[in-house]
Design an enzyme around this catalytic site. Structure first.
Site, PDB file in Angstrom:
ATOM      1  N   HIS A  23       0.862  -1.208   0.069  1.00  0.00           N
ATOM      2  CA  HIS A  23      -0.001  -0.004   0.054  1.00  0.00           C
ATOM      3  C   HIS A  23       0.817   1.092   0.167  1.00  0.00           C
ATOM      4  O   HIS A  23       0.563   2.517  -0.563  1.00  0.00           O
ATOM      5  CB  HIS A  23      -0.887  -0.138   1.404  1.00  0.00           C
ATOM      6  CG  HIS A  23      -2.003  -0.903   1.150  1.00  0.00           C
ATOM      7  ND1 HIS A  23      -3.332  -0.846   0.655  1.00  0.00           N
ATOM      8  CD2 HIS A  23      -1.788  -2.460   1.355  1.00  0.00           C
ATOM      9  CE1 HIS A  23      -3.872  -2.129   0.947  1.00  0.00           C
ATOM     10  NE2 HIS A  23      -2.969  -2.967   1.246  1.00  0.00           N
ATOM     11  N   ASP A 120      -6.011   5.479   1.041  1.00  0.00           N
ATOM     12  CA  ASP A 120      -6.327   3.990   0.722  1.00  0.00           C
ATOM     13  C   ASP A 120      -7.666   3.700   0.762  1.00  0.00           C
ATOM     14  O   ASP A 120      -8.255   3.975   1.517  1.00  0.00           O
ATOM     15  CB  ASP A 120      -5.114   3.357   1.675  1.00  0.00           C
ATOM     16  CG  ASP A 120      -5.019   2.079   1.152  1.00  0.00           C
ATOM     17  OD1 ASP A 120      -4.148   1.714   0.462  1.00  0.00           O
ATOM     18  OD2 ASP A 120      -5.752   1.001   1.699  1.00  0.00           O
TER      19      ASP A 120
HETATM   20  N1  UDP Z   1      -8.959  -4.181  -0.222  1.00  0.00           N
HETATM   21  C1  UDP Z   1     -10.217  -3.505  -0.547  1.00  0.00           C
HETATM   22  N2  UDP Z   1     -10.919  -3.169   0.635  1.00  0.00           N
HETATM   23  C2  UDP Z   1     -10.524  -3.317   1.932  1.00  0.00           C
HETATM   24  C3  UDP Z   1      -9.023  -4.028   2.145  1.00  0.00           C
HETATM   25  C4  UDP Z   1      -8.526  -4.261   0.959  1.00  0.00           C
HETATM   26  O1  UDP Z   1     -10.446  -3.573  -1.690  1.00  0.00           O
HETATM   27  O2  UDP Z   1     -11.281  -2.793   2.913  1.00  0.00           O
HETATM   28  C5  UDP Z   1      -8.187  -4.579  -1.367  1.00  0.00           C
HETATM   29  C6  UDP Z   1      -6.846  -3.725  -1.505  1.00  0.00           C
HETATM   30  O3  UDP Z   1      -6.924  -3.237  -2.617  1.00  0.00           O
HETATM   31  C7  UDP Z   1      -5.863  -4.915  -1.556  1.00  0.00           C
HETATM   32  C8  UDP Z   1      -6.574  -6.095  -1.712  1.00  0.00           C
HETATM   33  O4  UDP Z   1      -7.917  -5.936  -1.286  1.00  0.00           O
HETATM   34  O5  UDP Z   1      -4.858  -4.871  -2.584  1.00  0.00           O
HETATM   35  C9  UDP Z   1      -5.697  -7.133  -0.633  1.00  0.00           C
HETATM   36  O6  UDP Z   1      -5.781  -6.474   0.518  1.00  0.00           O
HETATM   37  P1  UDP Z   1      -4.195  -6.680   1.670  1.00  0.00           P
HETATM   38  O7  UDP Z   1      -4.059  -5.673   2.373  1.00  0.00           O
HETATM   39  O8  UDP Z   1      -4.732  -8.226   1.956  1.00  0.00           O
HETATM   40  O9  UDP Z   1      -3.275  -6.866   0.219  1.00  0.00           O
HETATM   41  P2  UDP Z   1      -1.883  -6.187   0.301  1.00  0.00           P
HETATM   42  O10 UDP Z   1      -2.186  -5.325  -0.847  1.00  0.00           O
HETATM   43  O11 UDP Z   1      -1.428  -5.771   1.566  1.00  0.00           O
HETATM   44  O12 UDP Z   1      -1.010  -7.753  -0.166  1.00  0.00           O
END
Ligand code: UDP
Ligand code: UDP
Length: 464
Positions: A23, A120
């Site tokens: 992120h 975010d």
């Molecule tokens: N995400 C989302 N809504 C949320 C949380 C996450 O759409 O409330 C999306 C976000 O874009 C992210 C993906 O789901 O890329 C997976 O989240 P996570 O944080 O597990 O993945 P990371 O990017 O940290 O590997």
């Protein structure tokens, strides 16, 4: 442009990233690009979860002194309701709970009136309504694929009309997302991620606009469906602004042997293997992967990771990979633990293929440098991203390979065969190179993603 000539006037945009390098990285990239066009502040929520984030923030602010830093100490967060939860998910929840304090801090401490926020997705439940109440335009930088954005936008409607039970999901105007592709956490209504994901999906639609780290040539159909309101009627404007370009900061002193080793390898001969900053495979699977790399007979550079949070990783490679492995492969393989400069590495002429977990930043970096991929998604949005890789021709996706929570190992033989196949596939290499050219073009002045950023800044100025 030299730093002294950077514009410090114009609109003032405040970026609020969330936890995890996946992120933070696109946010710092966006900040760097926007800082050529307007005044930028980044909010750092402290302490960071991982050491990589803390190093990245300090290096970023040293290299981009014209980007303003505003720090916010997160009040203690009671996580006892979520035993064994992923520390990054807990942080999303912690920031959401403290959002009113964070916004008050921001309004009190900001040296300049705020023209807009870019936040975010994980913070949208709490921050979008707060921003509206203060009359501040609020945009979201979506750090995953447009395909994931379409899923995120439609999922709350699906969930509510199916009383929380999950099957294959037909995204209106687009494609079917098979049940096995849906992020693991969403199968469990009690998981800390599930209510957060649904609420964030609902609040997404209330944002003033959504920036996505993708480009038109890679995900055109999805971008069109989102903009036409086919996925969710009345959806906010969607701007493709990627692949966001890497920031120019000094290399983190991690695995220093990597580049001298790569320099000695023939052009496009090396398979780079990495599962991102926070994906730990089971130890038995790591061993099979090692044996698979050995069986492929290809040259390889493998970054091994055994824990979700980097500072918890104390395993010795010899013990993990089995006695004799490192000695047997030493003529053609380099195995490292710790941080590598992935973007620099993908740019290196010796790298010819990338075995990846399909985190979206890794995909955008491979796309930018035209490196073909063999993707092995493990978690979360990664299978949805893998669909984009396979459809675009950037890489191969072995859909049957396991994902976290599934039983069974992918054998060394199978892994070795598929790696050989990727490295021998000249058509895949040519398609990936073409995608690389399109990606580079999108980010140049006149390119669609570059002009998308310019338009957003114009909106911050109220010119539209
Ligand atoms: N995400 C989302 N809504 C949320 C949380 C996450 O759409 O409330 C999306 C976000 O874009 C992210 C993906 O789901 O890329 C997976 O989240 P996570 O944080 O597990 O993945 P990371 O990017 O940290 O590997
Ligand atoms: N990364 C890196 N070196 C590493 C591990 C990761 O530079 O040793 C970077 C990688 O280039 C990418 C980010 O960290 O920019 C990881 O994001 P991604 O979305 O690919 O996966 P995540 O780590 O969130 O699962």
């Amino acid at each position: 442009m030299p730093i002294s000539e950077k514009p410090v006037n114009g609109p003032h945009v405040v970026l609020i990233p969330s936890a995890g390098m996946g992120h933070l990285t696109p946010f710092s990239r966006l900040a760097a690009s926007l800082s050529d066009l307007c005044h930028v502040t980044i909010v750092s929520v402290l302490p960071t979860v991982s050491s990589a984030e803390s190093r990245h923030l300090s290096d970023f602010f040293s290299s981009y002194p014209h980007v303003h830093s505003l720090q916010f100490e997160l009040p203690p967060f009671d996580s006892s309701a979520y035993p064994n939860a992923d520390p990054f998910f807990l942080r999303f929840e912690g920031i959401n709970q403290s959002a009113p304090d964070l916004i008050t801090h921001l309004l009190t401490k900001s040296s300049k009136p705020i023209s807009a926020l870019i936040i975010d997705i994980t913070l949208s439940t709490s921050v979008v309504p707060l921003a509206k109440s203060f009359g501040i335009p609020c945009y979201i930088l979506f750090t995953a694929s447009a395909a994931m954005l379409s899923f995120c936008a439609y999922f709350p409607t699906y969930y509510d009309s199916n009383s929380g039970s999950i099957g294959d999901i037909q995204i209106p105007g687009l494609r079917m997302v098979p049940v096995a592709t849906i992020p693991q956490a969403l199968h469990n209504p009690k998981h800390v991620f599930t209510p957060l994901f649904i609420q964030n999906g609902k609040n997404l639609a209330k944002a003033d606009g959504i920036l996505v780290n993708t480009f038109e040539a890679l995900e055109k159909d999805t971008l069109v469906a989102l903009r036409d309101g086919k996925v969710q009627p009345g959806f906010p404007p969607v701007f493709a602004v990627g692949p966001l370009l890497p920031v120019n900061i000094p290399a983190i002193s991690g695995a220093s042997e990597v580049f001298p080793w790569l320099d000695k390898q023939p052009e496009k001969s090396v398979v780079y293997v990495s599962f991102g900053s926070r994906t730990a495979m089971p130890k038995e699977q790591i061993r099979e992967l090692g044996l698979g790399l050995e069986a492929s007979r290809c040259r390889f550079l493998w970054v091994v990771k055994t824990t979700v949070v980097d500072s918890h990783d104390n395993t010795e490679l010899e013990e993990l990979l089995g006695e004799g492995f490192l000695e047997r492969v030493k003529d053609r393989g380099l195995v490292v633990k710790g941080w590598v400069e992935q973007e620099e590495l993908l740019k290196h002429k010796a790298v010819g293929g990338f075995v990846s977990h399909c985190g979206w930043n890794s995909v955008t970096e491979a796309a930018l440098h035209g490196v073909r991929m063999l993707v092995w998604p493990r978690l979360g949005d990664q299978r949805i991203n893998a669909g984009v890789v396979a459809r675009s021709g950037l890489g191969m996706w072995m859909e049957k390979w396991s994902w976290e929570g599934e039983k069974g190992l992918v054998s060394a033989d199978e892994i070795g065969e598929r790696i050989k196949e990727m490295m021998a596939d000249k058509r895949l290499m040519a398609t990936a190179q073409k995608i690389g050219e399109e990606a580079q073009m999108a980010m140049r002045p006149g390119g669609a993603s570059y002009e998308g950023l310019v338009e957003i800044v114009r909106r911050f100025e109220g010119v539209e």
